[in-house]
Design an enzyme around this catalytic site. Structure first.
Site, short mmCIF file in Angstrom:
data_model
loop_
_atom_site.label_atom_id
_atom_site.label_comp_id
_atom_site.label_asym_id
_atom_site.label_seq_id
_atom_site.Cartn_x
_atom_site.Cartn_y
_atom_site.Cartn_z
N SER A 196 -62.78 33.31 -22.05
CA SER A 196 -62.30 33.18 -20.68
C SER A 196 -63.08 34.12 -19.76
CB SER A 196 -60.79 33.44 -20.65
OG SER A 196 -60.23 33.07 -19.42
N ASP B 114 -59.84 21.83 -21.78
CA ASP B 114 -59.68 23.15 -21.17
C ASP B 114 -60.15 23.13 -19.72
OD1 ASP B 114 -59.46 25.80 -20.55
OD2 ASP B 114 -60.77 26.53 -22.13
N HIS C 5 -56.45 26.31 -23.66
CA HIS C 5 -57.29 27.48 -23.38
C HIS C 5 -57.06 28.60 -24.39
CE1 HIS C 5 -59.94 29.88 -20.94
NE2 HIS C 5 -59.01 30.79 -20.66
#
Length: 510
Positions: free
Chosen positions: A331, A388, A441
């Site tokens: 991320s 995602d 995610h």
């Protein structure tokens, strides 16, 4: 994660803070007993999921469950349609994916296999000797011929580097608070691979602050509002047998994802700014990422300064040995990994090969930034989940092809960098087809999918090795009920799994 533009959190989110004011109460942290200001696990997790949910709405993507599927089976009387929740038990996976041997073993009816997957502990570094091929696995040929089908050694390396990122999450949540009056003490990190040792802690600092009304509405946010935070570490392999197996001494830089309000605020600063060290005005990166990378704290150096100093020290220490530098992140950590790679790729005259393994990373810069990394021979392998949303931002309002045709000074001309390994949540036989956006995610879900991925023609292998215990622990609501019920029937209590998981903010949700 990052889609808007602004220096602080938007005022229209005031109602969100009002609604959550009762949740942010001054209490003793179960992770850091010395801290009296902490945020509850429920409200923190909900805040993350709500942010991702708002992003999904902004992208106008519906999260409708898949329509009821129909399987037709041949009988002596003709075709019969079978519908309902019992579909998986009557599904012959080996007929759909002929390449999969013994695919029926994935059925929850096989209690022995399920019990093994639920009770299996984490494995350390893969034991196959990489020897003279280590540069190939490190990306010297952009992983050509290794991705489809996925090479078993590369699969193990990718999962192993993902576990280094999980260690960064756990290290942060074990003690998230930082003093504003003195420099932080050395931090212990439980590495997944015992052949490595941590040599340096890394910190990021936000250049912006929350508006005063946030303190008035929610004065007890604690570490969530601190400007500087521990974000990862540098580790080096110091085991002779492992160095021989890998063919070189490996330096790992691992970076976690978004956790604090200040980091979320930086994520939303989505303008493209010129790279300070570049004379080329067309080489630009996202403002918030650049801020977290370059800003110094009151008692800590910037991420850029720390990384360069430590890498130069280690290169000098192990001069004459074959070295590699591997940067891995999830991320926000995936985004910062690219900036770190750009920073260290020219920090000394003879820099070892630099490779990035990123999970669920957003776009970071424009086409000029991509060309800059390519000229520096930085190799990037992006692991992307097809569902995602974070991997589709910033710059979501303009398509990739349209962006390349636009002028370089357009503030939304973002481009992805590197080679892509694409997985798909819907291909896992264990996860629901309509999992929530946070699960898409989720870092553990990423590692689960990579471990099961075989090829584009056979998306999930029947002999996947990774334990399901942590997936059940982190994403139980997104695991198919057939498997959760079977786990309960085996009397496998969650207390048996001693994961160093935080109770305040689950790391894979970031």
């Amino acid at each position: 994660m990052m889609i808007g533009v602004g220096l602080t959190l938007p005022a229209q989110n005031l109602n969100v803070f009002n609604a959550r004011r009762a949740s942010f109460k001054c209490q003793k942290s179960p992770l850091n007993p010395t801290s009296r200001r902490h945020v509850s696990s429920t409200s923190s997790t909900e805040l993350t999921r709500e942010t991702l949910s708002n992003l999904e709405k902004l992208l106008q993507k519906s999260n409708q469950p898949d329509p009821e599927r129909v399987v037709k089976t041949s009988t002596s009387n003709g075709l019969i349609e079978t519908k309902g929740k019992g579909l998986l038990e009557g599904l012959n996976l080996s007929r759909i994916w002929p390449e999969m041997k013994a695919a029926e073993e994935m059925s929850p009816r096989h209690l022995n296999r399920l019990q093994r997957l639920l009770s299996k502990t984490m494995e350390y570094s893969p034991r196959n000797n990489l020897g003279s091929r280590w540069r190939e696995y490190h990306g010297c040929n952009d992983w050509s011929g290794l991705l489809d089908p996925l090479d078993e050694n590369l699969r193990r390396e990718v999962v192993r580097y993902g576990e280094f990122v999980q260690a960064a999450y756990h290290g942060f949540h074990s003690n998230p608070a930082m003093s504003t009056d003195e420099a932080p003490l050395p931090r212990h990190v439980a590495l997944p691979d015992r052949s490595y040792k941590v040599t340096k802690s890394l910190y990021t600092t936000s250049s912006v602050g929350l508006p005063k009304w946030v303190d008035d509405v929610a004065p007890d946010l604690g570490w969530m509002t601190q400007r500087s935070s521990w974000i990862g570490y540098v580790a080096v392999c110091d085991d002779k047998r492992e160095i021989h197996r890998m063919g070189r001494r490996d330096i790992v830089i691992a970076l976690r994802g978004t956790a604090t309000c200040m980091e979320w605020a930086e994520n939303f600063r989505a303008q493209l700014d010129q790279i300070p060290e570049s004379d080329d005005p067309t080489q630009r990166v996202e403002r918030g990422f650049l801020s977290l990378h370059k800003t110094r704290g009151a008692h800590v150096p910037s991420l850029a300064e720390s990384v360069v100093e430590e890498v130069q020290r280690l290169i000098e220490m192990y001069k004459g040995e074959p070295l590699s530098i591997t940067i891995t992140g999830h991320s926000l950590g995936a985004a910062l990994s690219l900036l770190v790679a750009d920073e260290i790729s020219s920090c000394t005259p003879h820099v070892p090969p630099v490779a990035v393994f990123s999970f669920g990373g957003p776009r970071v810069g424009n086409k000029g930034f991509v060309e800059r990394l390519n000229k520096k021979n930085v190799k990037v392998l992006r692991i992307v989940n097809n569902q995602d949303l974070i991997t589709k931002v910033p710059g979501v309002f303009i398509g990739e092809k349209a962006q390349q045709q636009q002028k370089e000074d357009n503030p939304w001309t973002y481009s992805h960098v590197g080679t892509e390994l694409r997985v798909d949540t819907k291909m896992s036989p264990y996860l629901k087809p309509n999992v929530d956006i946070a699960c898409c995610h989720d870092l553990e879900a990423y590692l689960h999918l990579v471990d099961g991925y075989l090829s584009s023609k056979c998306p999930f292998r029947s002999n996947a090795k990774r334990s399901l215990a942590k997936l059940l622990h982190d994403q139980g609501s997104n695991v198919k009920q057939l498997y959760t019920h079977k786990a309960l029937s085996l009397n496998l209590e969650r207390d048996r799994f001693s994961f160093p998981m935080p109770s305040c903010l689950p790391s894979p949700s970031q």
